[in-house]
Scaffold this motif. Structure first.
Motif, mmCIF file in Angstrom:
data_model
loop_
_atom_site.group_PDB
_atom_site.id
_atom_site.type_symbol
_atom_site.label_atom_id
_atom_site.label_comp_id
_atom_site.label_asym_id
_atom_site.label_seq_id
_atom_site.Cartn_x
_atom_site.Cartn_y
_atom_site.Cartn_z
ATOM 1 N N UNK A 126 0.845 -1.186 0.000
ATOM 2 C CA UNK A 126 0.000 0.000 0.000
ATOM 3 C C UNK A 126 0.884 1.241 0.000
ATOM 4 N N UNK A 127 0.600 2.227 -0.820
ATOM 5 C CA UNK A 127 1.452 3.419 -0.914
ATOM 6 C C UNK A 127 1.676 4.074 0.443
ATOM 7 N N UNK A 128 2.956 4.229 0.787
ATOM 8 C CA UNK A 128 3.318 4.912 2.026
ATOM 9 C C UNK A 128 3.138 4.100 3.291
ATOM 10 N N UNK A 129 2.669 2.855 3.175
ATOM 11 C CA UNK A 129 2.464 2.009 4.350
ATOM 12 C C UNK A 129 3.646 1.053 4.462
ATOM 13 N N UNK A 130 4.592 1.396 5.336
ATOM 14 C CA UNK A 130 5.855 0.672 5.433
ATOM 15 C C UNK A 130 5.683 -0.669 6.164
ATOM 16 N N UNK A 131 6.545 -1.625 5.829
ATOM 17 C CA UNK A 131 6.626 -2.909 6.534
ATOM 18 C C UNK A 131 8.058 -3.018 7.041
ATOM 19 N N UNK A 132 8.240 -2.694 8.313
ATOM 20 C CA UNK A 132 9.587 -2.613 8.878
ATOM 21 C C UNK A 132 9.714 -3.573 10.060
#
Length: 254
Positions: A126-132
């Motif tokens: 998802x745009x701008x939704x980071x997975x860190x």
């Protein structure tokens, strides 16, 4: 009225949806072991748009194999992390304008072709939704096995070995490079390591291999006849299901 229509067309024709940077931490972890990082040359990561197969990000994992106690010895709950800031990974920075379905492929170990495996997964970004944090972790099963003796296509005079035990030797590590040792975290006593010996394409016998020092396994056999030999050496760990194989061909001549 014409002026209003013209203005509207002008405004909308110049409108574009701006892409948003989306960060994904991707890691490769050896089954029943630690993370694959710089010490092993890294794991290769490819992120593709599933719709058109466009590569959105590509690179190698870098960093350490991680904290042994945290990964292998600590009882974990749902939200417990198994990584720290030094743990190997690849941070993909992807610009997307809309939700995008991607595939993530990991090829590892990068520098050990005979043990190399590819694993993959798929997910929506998802745009701008980071997975860190721990990020996306893909598991690499197996062992890295390198036969050291005999050498590939080695020519061995029968006179030099007849009546003597001919040595077989192999180096075996986990897919993260982690060590195999007697009584260690990766205990050699729990592993079955054998060689399958063939001569001129026909099975001769199985050769038992035993640990002689960290990662190093040895076995031997009497080779009393000339011919084209093939040694297939395997490791098997029943608890984890890890397996590994290496092969070598050599020639005994009169």
């Amino acid at each position: 009225m014409k002026t209003i229509i013209f203005l509207a067309v002008f405004l909308f024709s110049g409108f574009t949806v701006s892409a948003a940077e989306t960060k994904i931490m991707i890691r490769a972890k050896a089954r029943d072991a630690k993370f694959i990082g710089s010490s092993l040359g890294g794991a290769h990561i490819i992120v593709r748009n599933k719709l058109n197969q466009q590569i959105l990000a590509e690179g190698n994992t870098t960093g350490s194999t991680g904290n042994t106690d945290l990964i292998m010895k600590t009882t974990r709950t749902r939200e417990t992390s198994i990584t720290d800031p030094q743990t190997a990974g690849f941070l993909a920075n992807i610009d997307i304008e809309e939700p995008t379905f991607v595939s993530i492929e990991v090829i590892s170990p990068l520098n050990s072709k005979q043990a190399q495996a590819a694993v993959s997964t798929e997910l929506w970004l998802l745009p701008g939704k980071h997975i860190l944090g721990d990020g996306i972790i893909l598991e690499i099963p197996g062992f890295i096995i390198d036969i050291l003796k005999p050498r590939t296509h080695q020519y061995i005079p029968l006179s030099s070995i007849k009546g003597k035990p001919f040595p077989f030797q192999a180096n075996i590590v986990m897919m993260c490079g982690c060590v195999v040792d007697k009584g260690g975290v990766w205990n050699s006593d729990e592993m079955e390591v054998k060689g399958i010996l063939k001569k001129d394409g026909k099975f001769i016998k199985n050769v038992q291999m035993s640990l002689v020092s960290t990662n190093l396994f040895e076995g031997s056999d009497l080779l009393n006849t000339p011919g084209n030999y093939e040694l297939t050496l395997y490791a098997y760990h029943e608890k984890s299901g890890n397996t590994g194989v290496d092969k070598v061909n050599y020639v005994v001549y009169e």
